[in-house]
Design a protein around this motif. Structure first.
Motif, PDB file in Angstrom:
ATOM      1  N   MET A   1       0.852  -1.096  -0.187  1.00 20.09           N
ATOM      2  CA  MET A   1       0.441   0.153  -0.073  1.00 20.09           C
ATOM      3  C   MET A   1       0.788   1.912  -0.210  1.00 20.09           C
ATOM      4  O   MET A   1       1.720   1.527   0.951  1.00 20.09           O
ATOM      5  N   THR A   2       0.563   2.088  -0.622  1.00 19.69           N
ATOM      6  CA  THR A   2       1.479   3.981  -0.396  1.00 19.69           C
ATOM      7  C   THR A   2       0.800   3.963  -0.053  1.00 19.69           C
ATOM      8  O   THR A   2      -0.013   4.636   1.370  1.00 19.69           O
ATOM      9  N   GLU A   3       1.946   4.496   1.000  1.00 22.82           N
ATOM     10  CA  GLU A   3       1.799   5.661   2.150  1.00 22.82           C
ATOM     11  C   GLU A   3       0.406   6.589   2.416  1.00 22.82           C
ATOM     12  O   GLU A   3       0.811   6.829   1.126  1.00 22.82           O
ATOM     13  N   LYS A   4       0.474   6.941   3.159  1.00 23.92           N
ATOM     14  CA  LYS A   4      -0.931   7.558   3.621  1.00 23.92           C
ATOM     15  C   LYS A   4      -0.283   9.210   3.397  1.00 23.92           C
ATOM     16  O   LYS A   4       0.677   9.690   3.924  1.00 23.92           O
ATOM     17  N   HIS A   5      -1.359  10.312   3.340  1.00 26.61           N
ATOM     18  CA  HIS A   5      -0.519  11.599   3.384  1.00 26.61           C
ATOM     19  C   HIS A   5      -0.781  12.575   4.679  1.00 26.61           C
ATOM     20  O   HIS A   5      -1.812  12.779   4.810  1.00 26.61           O
ATOM     21  N   ARG A   6       0.527  12.996   5.792  1.00 23.07           N
ATOM     22  CA  ARG A   6       0.651  13.755   6.006  1.00 23.07           C
ATOM     23  C   ARG A   6      -0.453  14.959   6.163  1.00 23.07           C
ATOM     24  O   ARG A   6       0.166  15.101   5.311  1.00 23.07           O
ATOM     25  N   LEU A   7      -1.310  15.361   7.002  1.00 24.27           N
ATOM     26  CA  LEU A   7      -1.037  16.614   6.688  1.00 24.27           C
ATOM     27  C   LEU A   7      -1.572  17.318   8.464  1.00 24.27           C
ATOM     28  O   LEU A   7      -2.570  16.731   9.595  1.00 24.27           O
ATOM     29  N   ILE A   8      -1.616  18.879   8.461  1.00 25.68           N
ATOM     30  CA  ILE A   8      -2.126  19.576   9.530  1.00 25.68           C
ATOM     31  C   ILE A   8      -2.941  20.099   8.550  1.00 25.68           C
ATOM     32  O   ILE A   8      -2.787  20.814   7.605  1.00 25.68           O
ATOM     33  N   ILE A   9      -4.622  20.562   9.625  1.00 25.97           N
ATOM     34  CA  ILE A   9      -5.290  21.580   8.897  1.00 25.97           C
ATOM     35  C   ILE A   9      -5.712  22.535  10.116  1.00 25.97           C
ATOM     36  O   ILE A   9      -5.704  21.959  11.035  1.00 25.97           O
ATOM     37  N   ASP A  10      -5.367  23.892   9.374  1.00 26.59           N
ATOM     38  CA  ASP A  10      -5.444  25.145  10.129  1.00 26.59           C
ATOM     39  C   ASP A  10      -7.026  26.038   9.444  1.00 26.59           C
ATOM     40  O   ASP A  10      -7.007  26.259   8.400  1.00 26.59           O
ATOM     41  N   CYS A  11      -7.437  25.885  10.383  1.00 22.18           N
ATOM     42  CA  CYS A  11      -8.979  26.340  10.414  1.00 22.18           C
ATOM     43  C   CYS A  11      -9.797  27.366  10.702  1.00 22.18           C
ATOM     44  O   CYS A  11      -9.139  27.571  11.808  1.00 22.18           O
ATOM     45  N   ASP A  12     -10.952  28.163  10.171  1.00 22.45           N
ATOM     46  CA  ASP A  12     -11.662  28.383  11.461  1.00 22.45           C
ATOM     47  C   ASP A  12     -13.189  27.789  11.112  1.00 22.45           C
ATOM     48  O   ASP A  12     -14.099  28.866  10.060  1.00 22.45           O
ATOM     49  N   THR A  13     -13.107  26.660  11.149  1.00 22.22           N
ATOM     50  CA  THR A  13     -14.644  25.855  11.392  1.00 22.22           C
ATOM     51  C   THR A  13     -15.522  26.178  11.652  1.00 22.22           C
ATOM     52  O   THR A  13     -16.082  26.670  12.877  1.00 22.22           O
ATOM     53  N   GLY A  14     -16.641  26.960  10.586  1.00 21.82           N
ATOM     54  CA  GLY A  14     -17.684  26.733   9.443  1.00 21.82           C
ATOM     55  C   GLY A  14     -17.677  25.396   8.692  1.00 21.82           C
ATOM     56  O   GLY A  14     -17.275  24.432   8.929  1.00 21.82           O
ATOM     57  N   THR A  15     -18.146  26.062   7.990  1.00 27.07           N
ATOM     58  CA  THR A  15     -19.549  24.255   7.808  1.00 27.07           C
ATOM     59  C   THR A  15     -18.357  24.082   6.416  1.00 27.07           C
ATOM     60  O   THR A  15     -18.476  22.673   6.697  1.00 27.07           O
ATOM     61  N   ASP A  16     -18.251  24.426   5.489  1.00 22.43           N
ATOM     62  CA  ASP A  16     -16.990  24.132   4.658  1.00 22.43           C
ATOM     63  C   ASP A  16     -15.626  23.354   5.270  1.00 22.43           C
ATOM     64  O   ASP A  16     -15.522  22.556   4.937  1.00 22.43           O
ATOM     65  N   ASP A  17     -15.643  24.311   6.050  1.00 29.26           N
ATOM     66  CA  ASP A  17     -14.068  23.853   6.981  1.00 29.26           C
ATOM     67  C   ASP A  17     -14.563  22.556   7.742  1.00 29.26           C
ATOM     68  O   ASP A  17     -13.136  21.954   7.665  1.00 29.26           O
TER      69      ASP A  17
END
Ligand code: BDR
Ligand code: CA
Length: 318
Positions: A1-17
């Motif tokens: 299996m290919t490696e997962k994309h490690r991710l940090i989200i910086d957000c102002d949650t919000g419906t689309d966030d």
């Protein structure tokens, strides 16, 4: 299996966030390692609580949420009031999301310290995805001169070339903290993908698609129906889209583009942010025809595949 994309989200949650957080937390190809919050769609306390509540709802409370900065980096507040009244039908978010409210607290480390220390210690690539005002990112750059160098990929939801949404010139995330945004585009990040309104308005979700997602019946699917329905009602009242009864879900398109880069179409350009224009404050000046003679500093998305985007929401939330 290919490696997962490690991710940090910086957000102002919000419906689309919120949809972006759920897509990132539930997509099998992504490892969402942390969430940092900023003011924007609502005050910082609410964007932080909303982020925690979304993670509770989908059973991912182990993903840490770090609270960030509550106002723009230079100005004391956003340049003006928003043009709609908070918590009315015209507001596409509402102060608090329409889901059960968390009883948890955010992590004790503040967002900017968390970002700097996480990237300082990183031994594997972690994409950073700001989908609110760029204040936390600007502060990290100002505090740690090597921060931009440490981040392998920055995916920004913000700006607009032909499509604004806050003023006749500017998009909300960039306009909300124009000085912070300008410093981020000037900071020399290695690999910047900017996903502006030009692309997000090409990936509209209709009321029928929204109902089909909700019918999948999972907590994430039902919450997406609630959030996107609110967005559609607001856009119908305030800013009708080309397709009747539809709305953009801006921030989630960034997550989709991380796992499926072909979902958007990009052009390499130099991007600068206007910080003083009386009519153009917060405008992303995208040099599509190389008139500034400056080296391009971003890949800018101008189009998106709406069918693939909706299909990814269905596949992930089902
Ligand atoms: C951006 O502004 C916010 O209202 C949305 O969450 C999105 O990040 C779109 O202009
Ligand atoms: Ca946002």
């Amino acid at each position: 299996m290919t490696e997962k994309h490690r991710l940090i989200i910086d957000c102002d949650t919000g419906t689309d966030d919120a949809v972006a957080i759920m897509l990132a937390a539930l997509h099998p190809a992504i490892d969402l390692i942390g969430v940092t919050t900023v003011f924007g769609n609502a005050p910082l306390t609410a964007t932080t609580i909303n982020s925690l509540s979304v993670l509770d709802l989908i059973g991912r409370p182990e993903i840490p949420v770090h609270a960030g900065i509550s106002r723009p980096i230079v100005r004391k507040a956003m340049p003006s009031e928003r043009f709609f009244k908070t918590d009315t039908v015209a507001d596409p978010h509402g102060t608090y999301l329409d889901i059960p409210r968390t009883t948890r607290q955010p992590a004790s480390t503040k967002a900017v310290d968390y970002l700097i220390e996480t990237y300082r210690a990183a031994t594997q690539p972690i994409t950073l995805m700001p989908i609110g005002p760029l204040t936390n990112i600007a502060a990290a750059v100002a505090l740690e001169p090597r921060f931009a160098e440490w981040v392998p990929k920055l995916i920004i939801m913000g700006g607009g070339h032909e499509v604004p949404n806050m003023t006749a010139s500017a998009e909300f995330n960039i306009w909300a903290d124009p000085d912070g945004a300008a410093s981020v585009f000037e900071a020399g990040f290695n690999d910047v993908l900017m996903v502006p309104l030009d692309a997000t308005h090409r990936a509209l979700v209709t009321d029928k698609q929204c109902a089909a997602i909700g019918a999948l019946g999972t907590p994430a699917a039902k919450a997406t129906e609630t959030f996107v329905t609110r967005r559609i009602n607001s856009y119908e009242a305030m800013q009708k889209m080309d397709i009747p009864n539809s709305a953009p879900v801006h921030d989630a398109l960034c997550v989709a583009a991380l796992v499926e880069p072909d979902i958007i179409t990009t052009k390499r350009c130099h991007v600068a942010v206007e910080t003083s224009g009386t009519l153009t404050l917060g405008r992303t000046v995208v040099d599509t025809h190389h008139r500034s003679h400056q080296e391009p500093n971003a890949d800018v998305a101008f189009d998106a595949n709406a069918d693939r985007f909706v299909a990814m929401l269905m596949e992930t939330f089902g």
